[in-house]
Design an enzyme around this catalytic site. Structure first.
Site, short mmCIF file in Angstrom:
data_model
loop_
_atom_site.label_atom_id
_atom_site.label_comp_id
_atom_site.label_asym_id
_atom_site.label_seq_id
_atom_site.Cartn_x
_atom_site.Cartn_y
_atom_site.Cartn_z
N HIS A 29 34.37 56.48 52.54
CA HIS A 29 34.18 56.48 54.00
C HIS A 29 32.89 55.76 54.38
O HIS A 29 32.86 54.95 55.31
CB HIS A 29 34.12 57.92 54.52
N HIS A 81 34.87 60.13 47.13
CA HIS A 81 35.67 60.16 48.37
C HIS A 81 34.81 59.84 49.58
O HIS A 81 35.16 58.96 50.39
CB HIS A 81 36.32 61.53 48.52
N GLU A 82 33.71 60.54 49.70
CA GLU A 82 32.85 60.33 50.87
C GLU A 82 32.17 58.96 50.82
O GLU A 82 31.92 58.35 51.87
CB GLU A 82 31.79 61.44 50.96
#
Length: 379
Positions: free
Chosen positions: A37, A33-34
């Site tokens: 980003h 997920h990170e």
């Protein structure tokens, strides 16, 4: 003393049997997920100050050539990416903070980027979660194929919704709630999450189509990992004789297509569950927090690594959906603000953003408390 150590550190004990699988599952999902980003932010020219797995004090870390601090933090229940210029969760710093940035940092600061770059960077986190799920399913379908059975009715249980609706042995499912079905698994997919909702079925009987309506009822079952779940059923049984079960093998591209479709179905079912839960139509015990996830990770690990990887895929898509909810400080809340900014041609005021953030944070914390209560006391 030896028995206590064995119970803690054996592969069936607390550390290796539960905590290690839990940390593996959570770390993979959070990292992906990170990383979404991070990668899209970097692609957009946004500077990254820190990439952390976990919260709180740093346990270990290093700085890369771009000035990003990569670190592992003490509380392994999440993670974050801190972009250049971020001083609060709304990414909307005070003008005085902007003045303190160097020219180089101003060019790389997240909050000074065009709205489309901020939107893409925030959206990338949940999208990468979905891509992880697709990748896992694609590999699984390539290796193991998929078990399917013909959408036939072998038996109708007495007193069931199907019996009341007029289902008969030998009927073949053609459509469920307007969706054409080819396998019995597809029928189950459309029924299990719809307890209490009338569903229209088109059945093939003696060469002609018959339309029937049945309302699934809740039934408590134990899944493959030993978890007690409540699902909707109509009371029809498929067996080996009429279902003709078989395994379909897929090539790489076919497996990828099936993985995309399966991930889409899970996203839809997750959204369906959340809507029904908010309306009070789902069992609250179906929601769990870290304790339940840890228990599931331990069960999955005891069944084999492939089960643990499948749990990663399911948790990843769930985290992706939750993060897209339009609630600050979740990703979805930020996306709403950016969409409004794109329409208005100017950012939402700091005062309004802060008010919504505080409200959203309260809702998120309340939800976390709720699932923790479920984990420990409620269910």
């Amino acid at each position: 003393m030896g028995e206590i150590a064995t119970s803690i550190f054996s592969t069936e004990g607390l550390v290796l049997g539960t905590i290690v699988p839990f940390l593996f599952v959570l770390t993979v999902v959070v990292f992906v997920h990170e990383m979404g980003h991070y990668l899209v932010g970097r692609w957009c020219g946004i500077g990254v100050s820190a990439f952390s797995i976990g919260f709180g004090p740093e346990l270990l870390g290093f700085n890369d050539s771009h000035g990003t601090r990569w670190k592992l933090s003490a509380v392994p229940l999440g993670g974050y990416v801190k972009f250049v210029g971020d001083v609060n969760a709304t990414s909307q710093p005070h003008p005085d903070d902007i003045d303190q940035l160097s020219e180089e940092d101003r060019a790389r600061a997240f909050h000074l980027q065009p709205v489309w770059k901020r939107f893409a960077t925030v959206l990338a986190g949940p999208l990468f979660n979905f891509l992880l799920t697709i990748a896992v399913f694609a590999v699984m379908f390539s290796i193991y194929g998929r078990y399917v059975a013909e959408p036939m009715v072998a038996e109708v249980r007495e007193g069931s919704p199907a019996a009341s609706a007029g289902f008969q042995p030998g009927d073949r499912f053609v459509m469920v709630d307007g969706n054409r079905v080819e396998t019995f698994g597809e029928v189950q997919r459309y029924v299990t999450g719809r307890a209490g909702d009338p569903i229209t079925f088109v059945m093939l009987r003696d060469g002609r189509e018959v339309e029937l309506t049945a309302t699934p009822e809740l039934l408590e079952q134990t899944d493959a990992m030993g978890n007690v779940v409540k699902i909707g059923i109509i009371g029809v049984v498929n067996n080996q004789e009429v279902g003709q079960p078989r395994v379909i093998e897929y090539g790489p591209m076919q497996a990828l297509g099936e993985a995309v479709a399966e991930t889409g179905h899970i996203i839809v079912r997750t959204g369906q569950f959340l809507r029904r839960f908010v309306a009070g139509r789902e069992d609250r015990c179906q929601l769990g927090g870290p304790v339940k996830i840890a228990d599931m990770a331990g069960r999955a690990a005891s069944m084999g690594f492939e089960w643990l990887v499948q749990l990663v895929a399911l948790l990843s898509v769930g985290i992706g959906v939750l993060n897209l909810l339009p609630i600050p400080p979740l990703d979805g809340g930020h996306l709403v603000f950016y969409a409004i900014e794109a329409v208005r041609r100017k950012p939402v005021s700091e005062r309004v953003m802060d008010a919504f953030y505080r409200t959203g944070l309260f809702l998120v914390l309340a939800f976390m408390a709720f699932v923790f209560w479920n984990d420990i006391f409620g269910c």
